[in-house]
Scaffold this active site. Structure first.
Site, mmCIF file in Angstrom:
data_model
loop_
_atom_site.group_PDB
_atom_site.id
_atom_site.type_symbol
_atom_site.label_atom_id
_atom_site.label_comp_id
_atom_site.label_asym_id
_atom_site.label_seq_id
_atom_site.Cartn_x
_atom_site.Cartn_y
_atom_site.Cartn_z
ATOM 1 N N GLU A 50 0.864 -1.176 0.000
ATOM 2 C CA GLU A 50 0.000 0.000 0.000
ATOM 3 C C GLU A 50 0.901 1.227 0.000
ATOM 4 O O GLU A 50 1.808 1.344 0.829
ATOM 5 C CB GLU A 50 -0.902 0.017 1.230
ATOM 6 C CG GLU A 50 -1.919 -1.112 1.269
ATOM 7 C CD GLU A 50 -2.739 -1.105 2.551
ATOM 8 O OE1 GLU A 50 -2.511 -0.223 3.413
ATOM 9 O OE2 GLU A 50 -3.589 -1.984 2.711
ATOM 10 N N ASP A 61 -5.741 9.020 10.156
ATOM 11 C CA ASP A 61 -4.369 8.597 10.420
ATOM 12 C C ASP A 61 -3.855 9.110 11.753
ATOM 13 O O ASP A 61 -4.168 10.223 12.186
ATOM 14 C CB ASP A 61 -3.447 9.089 9.302
ATOM 15 C CG ASP A 61 -3.742 8.410 7.980
ATOM 16 O OD1 ASP A 61 -3.961 7.195 8.007
ATOM 17 O OD2 ASP A 61 -3.760 9.092 6.946
ATOM 18 N N TYR A 176 -10.493 -4.875 3.690
ATOM 19 C CA TYR A 176 -9.561 -4.412 4.719
ATOM 20 C C TYR A 176 -10.364 -4.235 6.010
ATOM 21 O O TYR A 176 -11.195 -3.338 6.108
ATOM 22 C CB TYR A 176 -8.940 -3.091 4.271
ATOM 23 C CG TYR A 176 -7.826 -2.542 5.130
ATOM 24 C CD1 TYR A 176 -7.784 -2.702 6.508
ATOM 25 C CD2 TYR A 176 -6.795 -1.818 4.539
ATOM 26 C CE1 TYR A 176 -6.768 -2.170 7.266
ATOM 27 C CE2 TYR A 176 -5.763 -1.263 5.293
ATOM 28 C CZ TYR A 176 -5.756 -1.448 6.664
ATOM 29 O OH TYR A 176 -4.755 -0.915 7.420
#
Length: 275
Positions: A50, A61, A176
């Protein structure tokens, strides 16, 4: 057409081991270093890569990846530069899947149709765009799939049985699973909870399920790999890059690839234990 992602998971299934999926930020600490790290990852044991698309407001994040994105932007990284990095990687590696991961804003500014065409031409295999829900599939997901790219969707601990079918509807390549509630790198995943979640997702899809957010060590990777088709490691690798940056490109490559070898060793041990 079978994609590199689908081929890689088929090969791994035949081997009987989970995938090691690694994340680094494009342009961190600069484009040349990113390329050298990319070149080293497959040999160190990364099965899929990724590559982060830096963005100034990365809401999902944690601090390590936020700092990486800021370093990349300050060094002049652009989405076009990220695609060029993939092109150069493809000159030496035509097998390792590359998934671009990030947020929709840079893609929107670049132009969706242009981006899909350029990404495919560069050798990108899939996209993870964390701020586009299924209700916005017309914006990027469907054009990407039509353009030959896998579109990987995230499921989370709060994705219930009612929501899961919508999440899975246009997902391809793999699912995911975000193992924790919160930002990247903020906590370690609980293996027993992950096992139950993976089984729940697999009850509604034949796609591989990879688990990430919080995996830092070979021991954690092995624990998660017992239950998932793949283990995603990002913040730990980005932190390793940050810690080695003052030593120059080779120091960064050595630090990241050394950690990837440890993580891959944990999953290899798992394969041996199951044999």
């Amino acid at each position: 057409m079978t994609t590199r992602i689908e081929t890689r998971f088929a090969d791994l299934k035949a081997e009987g081991r989970p995938a090691l999926v690694t994340f680094i930020m494009a342009g961190d600490p600069d484009g040349a270093t990113t390329l050298e790290v990319l070149k080293g990852l497959p040999g160190a044991g990364a099965d899929l890569i990724e590559l982060g698309m830096p963005f100034s407001d990365p809401m999902a994040d944690g601090p390590a990846i936020q700092r990486a994105g800021l370093r990349a932007l300050n060094a002049g990284e652009t989405l076009g530069g990220t695609l060029e990095t993939v092109r150069r990687f493809r000159e030496i590696d035509d097998r390792t899947p590359i998934i671009l991961m990030g947020y929709f804003n840079p893609v929107y500014i670049y132009g969706v149709d242009r981006f899909v065409a350029d990404a495919k031409a560069a050798g990108v295999d899939g996209l993870i765009v964390v701020d586009l829900p299924p209700e916005m599939d017309d914006e990027l997901c469907l054009p990407a799939v039509e353009g030959g790219l896998n579109f990987v969707r995230l499921a989370t601990p709060t994705t219930d049985e009612k929501r899961l079918p919508a999440v899975l509807k246009n997902t391809s390549g793999f699912v995911y699973y975000v193992s924790i509630n919160g930002i990247t790198g903020s906590a370690a995943p609980d293996a027993s909870a992950v096992s139950a979640a993976v089984q729940r997702i697999k009850g509604q899809t034949s796609l591989p399920v990879c688990v990430g957010f919080g995996v830092r060590t070979a021991e954690q990777a092995r624990a998660i790999g017992r239950h998932a088709d793949g283990v995603v490691v990002g913040s730990a690798l980005v932190a390793a890059m940050e810690g080695a940056a003052e030593g120059g490109t080779q120091a960064v490559v050595d630090a990241v690839c050394g950690l990837v070898r440890e993580l891959a060793g944990g999953l290899a041990d798992l394969k041996l234990a199951a044999a």
